[in-house]
Design an enzyme around this catalytic site. Structure first.
Site, PDB file in Angstrom:
ATOM      1  N   LYS A   1      -2.701   5.503   3.515  1.00 55.85           N
ATOM      2  CA  LYS A   1      -3.323   5.362   2.197  1.00 55.85           C
ATOM      3  C   LYS A   1      -4.557   6.258   2.046  1.00 55.85           C
ATOM      4  O   LYS A   1      -4.878   6.704   0.939  1.00 55.85           O
ATOM      5  CB  LYS A   1      -3.652   3.892   1.922  1.00 55.85           C
ATOM      6  CG  LYS A   1      -2.403   3.005   1.753  1.00 55.85           C
ATOM      7  CD  LYS A   1      -1.517   3.454   0.593  1.00 55.85           C
ATOM      8  CE  LYS A   1      -0.390   2.477   0.298  1.00 55.85           C
ATOM      9  NZ  LYS A   1       0.447   2.929  -0.838  1.00 55.85           N
TER      10      LYS A   1
ATOM     11  N   ASP B   1      15.921   6.654  -1.588  1.00 53.56           N
ATOM     12  CA  ASP B   1      14.857   6.489  -0.603  1.00 53.56           C
ATOM     13  C   ASP B   1      13.892   7.668  -0.742  1.00 53.56           C
ATOM     14  O   ASP B   1      14.312   8.829  -0.604  1.00 53.56           O
ATOM     15  CB  ASP B   1      15.516   6.482   0.789  1.00 53.56           C
ATOM     16  CG  ASP B   1      14.538   6.215   1.910  1.00 53.56           C
ATOM     17  OD1 ASP B   1      13.320   6.402   1.718  1.00 53.56           O
ATOM     18  OD2 ASP B   1      15.011   5.832   2.996  1.00 53.56           O
ATOM     19  N   VAL B   2      12.613   7.378  -1.003  1.00 53.99           N
ATOM     20  CA  VAL B   2      11.656   8.480  -1.167  1.00 53.99           C
ATOM     21  C   VAL B   2      11.490   9.293   0.121  1.00 53.99           C
ATOM     22  O   VAL B   2      10.925  10.390   0.096  1.00 53.99           O
ATOM     23  CB  VAL B   2      10.261   7.998  -1.663  1.00 53.99           C
ATOM     24  CG1 VAL B   2      10.350   7.352  -3.034  1.00 53.99           C
ATOM     25  CG2 VAL B   2       9.585   7.083  -0.657  1.00 53.99           C
TER      26      VAL B   2
ATOM     27  N   TYR C   1      -0.855   1.929   8.006  1.00 56.11           N
ATOM     28  CA  TYR C   1      -1.016   1.768   6.557  1.00 56.11           C
ATOM     29  C   TYR C   1      -2.339   2.373   6.093  1.00 56.11           C
ATOM     30  O   TYR C   1      -2.383   3.133   5.121  1.00 56.11           O
ATOM     31  CB  TYR C   1      -0.955   0.281   6.197  1.00 56.11           C
ATOM     32  CG  TYR C   1      -0.984  -0.010   4.707  1.00 56.11           C
ATOM     33  CD1 TYR C   1       0.176   0.042   3.946  1.00 56.11           C
ATOM     34  CD2 TYR C   1      -2.167  -0.367   4.070  1.00 56.11           C
ATOM     35  CE1 TYR C   1       0.155  -0.247   2.583  1.00 56.11           C
ATOM     36  CE2 TYR C   1      -2.196  -0.653   2.706  1.00 56.11           C
ATOM     37  CZ  TYR C   1      -1.032  -0.589   1.970  1.00 56.11           C
ATOM     38  OH  TYR C   1      -1.066  -0.871   0.622  1.00 56.11           O
TER      39      TYR C   1
ATOM     40  N   ASP D   1      14.116   3.329  -6.836  1.00 52.66           N
ATOM     41  CA  ASP D   1      13.797   2.371  -5.769  1.00 52.66           C
ATOM     42  C   ASP D   1      14.963   2.340  -4.786  1.00 52.66           C
ATOM     43  O   ASP D   1      16.082   2.711  -5.126  1.00 52.66           O
ATOM     44  CB  ASP D   1      13.570   0.960  -6.347  1.00 52.66           C
ATOM     45  CG  ASP D   1      12.696   0.080  -5.462  1.00 52.66           C
ATOM     46  OD1 ASP D   1      11.568  -0.256  -5.884  1.00 52.66           O
ATOM     47  OD2 ASP D   1      13.132  -0.261  -4.346  1.00 52.66           O
TER      48      ASP D   1
HETATM   49  N1  NAD Z   1       0.478  -5.928  -3.411  1.00 49.27           N
HETATM   50  C1  NAD Z   1      -0.702  -5.567  -2.968  1.00 49.27           C
HETATM   51  O1  NAD Z   1      -1.542  -6.416  -2.614  1.00 49.27           O
HETATM   52  C2  NAD Z   1      -1.083  -4.101  -2.892  1.00 49.27           C
HETATM   53  C3  NAD Z   1      -2.422  -3.765  -2.675  1.00 49.27           C
HETATM   54  C4  NAD Z   1      -2.786  -2.433  -2.584  1.00 49.27           C
HETATM   55  C5  NAD Z   1      -1.828  -1.452  -2.724  1.00 49.27           C
HETATM   56  N2  NAD Z   1      -0.530  -1.786  -2.939  1.00 49.27           N
HETATM   57  C6  NAD Z   1       0.447  -0.695  -3.061  1.00 49.27           C
HETATM   58  O2  NAD Z   1       1.166  -0.847  -4.245  1.00 49.27           O
HETATM   59  C7  NAD Z   1       2.416  -0.197  -4.113  1.00 49.27           C
HETATM   60  C8  NAD Z   1       3.494  -1.115  -4.657  1.00 49.27           C
HETATM   61  O3  NAD Z   1       3.592  -2.236  -3.814  1.00 49.27           O
HETATM   62  P1  NAD Z   1       3.914  -3.709  -4.338  1.00 49.27           P
HETATM   63  O4  NAD Z   1       2.783  -4.554  -3.945  1.00 49.27           O
HETATM   64  O5  NAD Z   1       4.360  -3.655  -5.737  1.00 49.27           O
HETATM   65  O6  NAD Z   1       5.103  -4.079  -3.324  1.00 49.27           O
HETATM   66  P2  NAD Z   1       6.608  -4.473  -3.551  1.00 49.27           P
HETATM   67  O7  NAD Z   1       7.145  -4.632  -2.162  1.00 49.27           O
HETATM   68  O8  NAD Z   1       6.742  -5.598  -4.501  1.00 49.27           O
HETATM   69  O9  NAD Z   1       7.232  -3.152  -4.212  1.00 49.27           O
HETATM   70  C9  NAD Z   1       7.382  -1.967  -3.479  1.00 49.27           C
HETATM   71  C10 NAD Z   1       8.714  -1.340  -3.848  1.00 49.27           C
HETATM   72  O10 NAD Z   1       8.836  -0.107  -3.131  1.00 49.27           O
HETATM   73  C11 NAD Z   1      10.180   0.015  -2.737  1.00 49.27           C
HETATM   74  N3  NAD Z   1      10.306   0.896  -1.589  1.00 49.27           N
HETATM   75  C12 NAD Z   1       9.879   0.674  -0.324  1.00 49.27           C
HETATM   76  N4  NAD Z   1      10.231   1.692   0.458  1.00 49.27           N
HETATM   77  C13 NAD Z   1      10.882   2.582  -0.333  1.00 49.27           C
HETATM   78  C14 NAD Z   1      11.499   3.829  -0.085  1.00 49.27           C
HETATM   79  N5  NAD Z   1      11.515   4.365   1.127  1.00 49.27           N
HETATM   80  N6  NAD Z   1      12.070   4.472  -1.133  1.00 49.27           N
HETATM   81  C15 NAD Z   1      12.087   3.930  -2.371  1.00 49.27           C
HETATM   82  N7  NAD Z   1      11.519   2.738  -2.649  1.00 49.27           N
HETATM   83  C16 NAD Z   1      10.943   2.081  -1.633  1.00 49.27           C
HETATM   84  C17 NAD Z   1      10.608  -1.399  -2.381  1.00 49.27           C
HETATM   85  O11 NAD Z   1      12.031  -1.537  -2.374  1.00 49.27           O
HETATM   86  C18 NAD Z   1       9.928  -2.219  -3.453  1.00 49.27           C
HETATM   87  O12 NAD Z   1      10.769  -2.411  -4.566  1.00 49.27           O
HETATM   88  C19 NAD Z   1       2.567   0.161  -2.641  1.00 49.27           C
HETATM   89  O13 NAD Z   1       2.320   1.532  -2.467  1.00 49.27           O
HETATM   90  C20 NAD Z   1       1.485  -0.669  -1.980  1.00 49.27           C
HETATM   91  O14 NAD Z   1       1.025  -0.090  -0.787  1.00 49.27           O
HETATM   92  C21 NAD Z   1      -0.134  -3.090  -3.024  1.00 49.27           C
END
Ligand code: NAD
Length: 252
Positions: free
Chosen positions: A160, A65-66, A156, A39
């Site tokens: 996706k 960073d990815v 977004y 992360d």
């Molecule tokens: N929460 C929702 O409602 C939801 C719904 C559909 C899809 N998602 C997807 O689920 C996945 C996880 O999201 P979440 O809801 O747990 O959010 P979150 O923000 O709690 O976690 C996302 C994590 O990704 C990390 N991150 C962001 N950019 C990064 C980078 N460039 N390199 C490395 N790490 C990075 C952040 O630091 C964070 O810890 C995402 O892909 C999101 O699009 C979430």
């Protein structure tokens, strides 16, 4: 099955410092995996590692960073041996619900870099290891925004949708190597992603709110992690190229 599905396995999880990725990392370690937790957020990763250690699991962490090729290399190099059995591409960002007419190139490139290019580079880096081992699983976390235009902004939603294409292409092209690739599309989940989801264009957000009214329930991160863990396990041996929603019926 259950507890020991990941005994002796190595899993690389991005986004492991928060939300869904953290839940995936903790769950996989609890089922016996050695987790390489990655992360941007060092504090979040420390919390994940602490939770895993307290439960008696094993993990290493990579702050990176990815979007950065050198960081992706470090993530893959942090594995304990030669194998990575599961790659879970979970890290992602939202786009402040910006419609295309209000979208600047920087936001487009950033959202595509985190949500698509990063996962592509990680797939490209781990697939040679999986092919050499003759086995492996990739689980990408897309969104119902990968299936409909109704839940986020243009960047977004586009990213996706693209992640589903990456998953399907990989599923077709590497099945003969014993590698399965699947994608999960969550609906709303209670995480920290709101930090990248502040409505910035009122008229667009008002239009999107008509579809938010269909939301049935907000999931807990571990509900999504349970699906990721199943898809990545041998129990899902016949599942390849699947686009699996976990949205309480939103897209039904
Ligand atoms: N929460 C929702 O409602 C939801 C719904 C559909 C899809 N998602 C997807 O689920 C996945 C996880 O999201 P979440 O809801 O747990 O959010 P979150 O923000 O709690 O976690 C996302 C994590 O990704 C990390 N991150 C962001 N950019 C990064 C980078 N460039 N390199 C490395 N790490 C990075 C952040 O630091 C964070 O810890 C995402 O892909 C999101 O699009 C979430």
């Amino acid at each position: 099955m259950g507890e020991s599905r990941y005994e002796g396995r190595v899993a690389l999880v991005t986004g492991a410092g928060s939300g869904i990725g953290q839940a995936v990392a903790v769950r996989l370690a609890g089922e016996g995996a050695f987790v390489v937790a990655c992360d941007l957020d060092a504090d979040g990763l420390s919390a994940t590692q602490k939770a895993i250690a307290e439960a008696g699991g094993q993990a290493s962490t990579v702050v990176g960073d990815v979007c950065m090729p050198a960081d992706v290399e470090r993530m893959v190099a942090a594995r304990p041996g030669e194998r990575i059995d599961l790659l879970a591409n979970v890290a992602g960002v939202m786009d402040h619900f910006r419609p295309v007419t209000e979208l600047d190139d920087d936001m487009w490139h950033h959202v595509m870099a985190v949500n698509v290019t990063g996962p592509m580079r990680l797939c490209r880096a781990v697939l040679p290891l999986m092919r050499a081992a003759g086995r492996g699983a990739i689980v990408n976390v897309s969104s119902i925004g990968g299936l409909t235009g109704a839940v986020a902004g243009t960047a977004y939603v586009s990213s996706k949708h693209a992640l589903i294409g990456l998953t399907r292409s990989t599923a077709v092209l590497y099945a003969d190597d014993g590698v399965r690739s699947n994608v999960v599309c969550p609906g709303g989940v209670a995480t920290n992603i709101g930090r990248t989801a502040t409505p910035e264009v009122p008229w667009a957000f008002e239009r999107l709110q008509k579809s938010f009214a269909r939301t049935t329930r907000t999931a807990e991160p571990d509900e999504i992690a349970a699906l990721v863990a199943w898809l990545g396990s041998d129990e899902a041996v016949n599942v390849n190229g699947a686009v699996v929603t976990s949205d309480g019926g939103f897209t039904a």
